[in-house]
Write a protein that holds these residues in place. Structure first.
Motif, mmCIF file in Angstrom:
data_model
loop_
_atom_site.group_PDB
_atom_site.id
_atom_site.type_symbol
_atom_site.label_atom_id
_atom_site.label_comp_id
_atom_site.label_asym_id
_atom_site.label_seq_id
_atom_site.Cartn_x
_atom_site.Cartn_y
_atom_site.Cartn_z
ATOM 1 N N SER A 69 0.877 -1.278 0.085
ATOM 2 C CA SER A 69 -0.125 -0.164 -0.066
ATOM 3 C C SER A 69 0.869 1.210 0.013
ATOM 4 O O SER A 69 0.505 2.053 -0.636
ATOM 5 C CB SER A 69 -1.114 0.056 1.050
ATOM 6 O OG SER A 69 -1.794 -1.039 0.962
ATOM 7 N N GLY A 70 1.951 1.085 0.749
ATOM 8 C CA GLY A 70 2.956 2.416 0.632
ATOM 9 C C GLY A 70 3.494 2.667 -0.774
ATOM 10 O O GLY A 70 3.544 3.757 -1.220
ATOM 11 N N PRO A 112 -1.310 2.580 4.557
ATOM 12 C CA PRO A 112 -1.262 3.590 3.812
ATOM 13 C C PRO A 112 -2.471 3.864 2.731
ATOM 14 O O PRO A 112 -2.602 2.939 1.932
ATOM 15 C CB PRO A 112 -0.031 3.586 3.285
ATOM 16 C CG PRO A 112 0.963 2.823 4.035
ATOM 17 C CD PRO A 112 -0.088 1.627 4.585
ATOM 18 N N GLY A 113 -3.071 4.586 2.877
ATOM 19 C CA GLY A 113 -3.971 5.158 1.908
ATOM 20 C C GLY A 113 -5.493 4.968 2.346
ATOM 21 O O GLY A 113 -6.392 5.256 1.805
ATOM 22 N N THR A 114 -5.605 4.337 3.731
ATOM 23 C CA THR A 114 -6.879 4.087 3.983
ATOM 24 C C THR A 114 -6.811 4.605 5.662
ATOM 25 O O THR A 114 -5.736 4.892 6.311
ATOM 26 C CB THR A 114 -7.363 2.782 4.098
ATOM 27 O OG1 THR A 114 -6.201 1.855 4.809
ATOM 28 C CG2 THR A 114 -7.436 2.201 2.651
ATOM 29 N N LEU A 115 -7.855 5.171 6.101
ATOM 30 C CA LEU A 115 -8.186 5.614 7.432
ATOM 31 C C LEU A 115 -9.669 4.943 7.967
ATOM 32 O O LEU A 115 -10.488 5.450 7.471
ATOM 33 C CB LEU A 115 -8.054 7.005 7.718
ATOM 34 C CG LEU A 115 -8.288 7.552 8.839
ATOM 35 C CD1 LEU A 115 -7.128 7.287 9.922
ATOM 36 C CD2 LEU A 115 -8.507 9.157 8.714
ATOM 37 N N THR A 116 -9.634 4.413 9.285
ATOM 38 C CA THR A 116 -10.689 4.034 9.606
ATOM 39 C C THR A 116 -11.277 5.241 10.481
ATOM 40 O O THR A 116 -10.968 5.776 11.481
ATOM 41 C CB THR A 116 -10.704 3.033 11.021
ATOM 42 O OG1 THR A 116 -10.095 1.626 10.236
ATOM 43 C CG2 THR A 116 -12.056 2.572 11.599
ATOM 44 N N HIS A 127 -12.062 5.949 5.258
ATOM 45 C CA HIS A 127 -11.653 6.991 4.039
ATOM 46 C C HIS A 127 -10.642 6.292 3.309
ATOM 47 O O HIS A 127 -9.826 5.693 3.947
ATOM 48 C CB HIS A 127 -11.263 8.225 4.799
ATOM 49 C CG HIS A 127 -10.809 9.342 3.571
ATOM 50 N ND1 HIS A 127 -9.566 9.389 3.142
ATOM 51 C CD2 HIS A 127 -11.503 10.438 2.956
ATOM 52 C CE1 HIS A 127 -9.575 10.409 2.333
ATOM 53 N NE2 HIS A 127 -10.846 11.067 2.308
ATOM 54 N N SER A 128 -10.865 6.639 2.148
ATOM 55 C CA SER A 128 -9.722 5.685 1.215
ATOM 56 C C SER A 128 -9.238 6.958 0.132
ATOM 57 O O SER A 128 -9.985 7.787 -0.393
ATOM 58 C CB SER A 128 -10.224 4.723 0.474
ATOM 59 O OG SER A 128 -9.547 4.270 -0.497
ATOM 60 N N ILE A 129 -7.633 6.871 -0.086
ATOM 61 C CA ILE A 129 -7.230 7.782 -1.166
ATOM 62 C C ILE A 129 -7.556 7.466 -2.524
ATOM 63 O O ILE A 129 -7.652 8.373 -3.374
ATOM 64 C CB ILE A 129 -5.672 7.937 -0.740
ATOM 65 C CG1 ILE A 129 -5.089 9.165 -1.529
ATOM 66 C CG2 ILE A 129 -4.921 6.517 -1.463
ATOM 67 C CD1 ILE A 129 -3.649 9.558 -1.158
#
Length: 171
Positions: A69-70, A112-116, A127-129
């Motif tokens: 993901s990074g 990386p690229g996602t956030l709960t 949320h996703s990039i």
């Protein structure tokens, strides 16, 4: 942790060693009292539920996901056109205990690229990039790996998966 502190501090005398032991005993006493309380419905002792044989596999699997993901996020950020397509996804999970949800939420945020963003009962908001970032959730891969930490009975975990397009859909 005390052993690590002991090695890293460079203080090997009796006074510092005794202060360390007293500090550890105080923290253990406070944690022991906190452990007696249940804060969530369905809360159980996580140590009883974990399949320890699977923990190293999960650790290395998650580490690999973080690296992949990074690299994906780096490609997006280094691209001249900056192809960011942020989105918010909402889905429900079917897990045997709250610890699974906690581990999934933390695993999503570590990648990386996602956030709960929120967990309400069995419902997650993430949320996703980019759409690539949430593929592991949509395909049920990451939730399945978390389930394997607690049981060998595998079943579909993610349901009601939706990509949200407006603020009204969040509520």
């Amino acid at each position: 942790l005390m052993g690590f502190w002991y090695l890293m501090s460079g203080f090997f005398d009796l006074v510092h060693s005794l202060m360390g032991v007293v500090s550890v005993l105080i923290v253990m006493g406070i944690n022991h009292k906190l452990k007696k309380h249940s804060y969530f419905e369905g809360e159980t002792d996580i140590i009883k539920d974990v399949r320890f044989i699977y923990v190293p596999f999960y650790f290395f699997w998650l580490l690999f996901q973080i690296i992949v993901s990074g690299i994906q996020v780096a490609k997006i950020l280094l691209s001249p056109s900056l192809p960011i397509e942020t989105s918010v996804v909402k889905f429900k999970v079917d897990y045997p205990n709250p610890h699974c949800k906690m581990i999934l939420g933390n695993s999503i945020t570590l990648t990386p690229g996602t956030l709960t963003v929120d967990i309400r009962g069995d419902e997650f908001i993430v949320h996703s990039i980019s759409s690539v970032s949430f593929e592991g959730i949509a395909s049920d891969d990451m939730p399945q790996q978390v389930l394997k930490l607690f049981t060998n009975e595998i079943h579909p975990v993610v349901s009601d998966f939706r990509v949200l397009h407006s603020k009204e859909e969040l509520s």
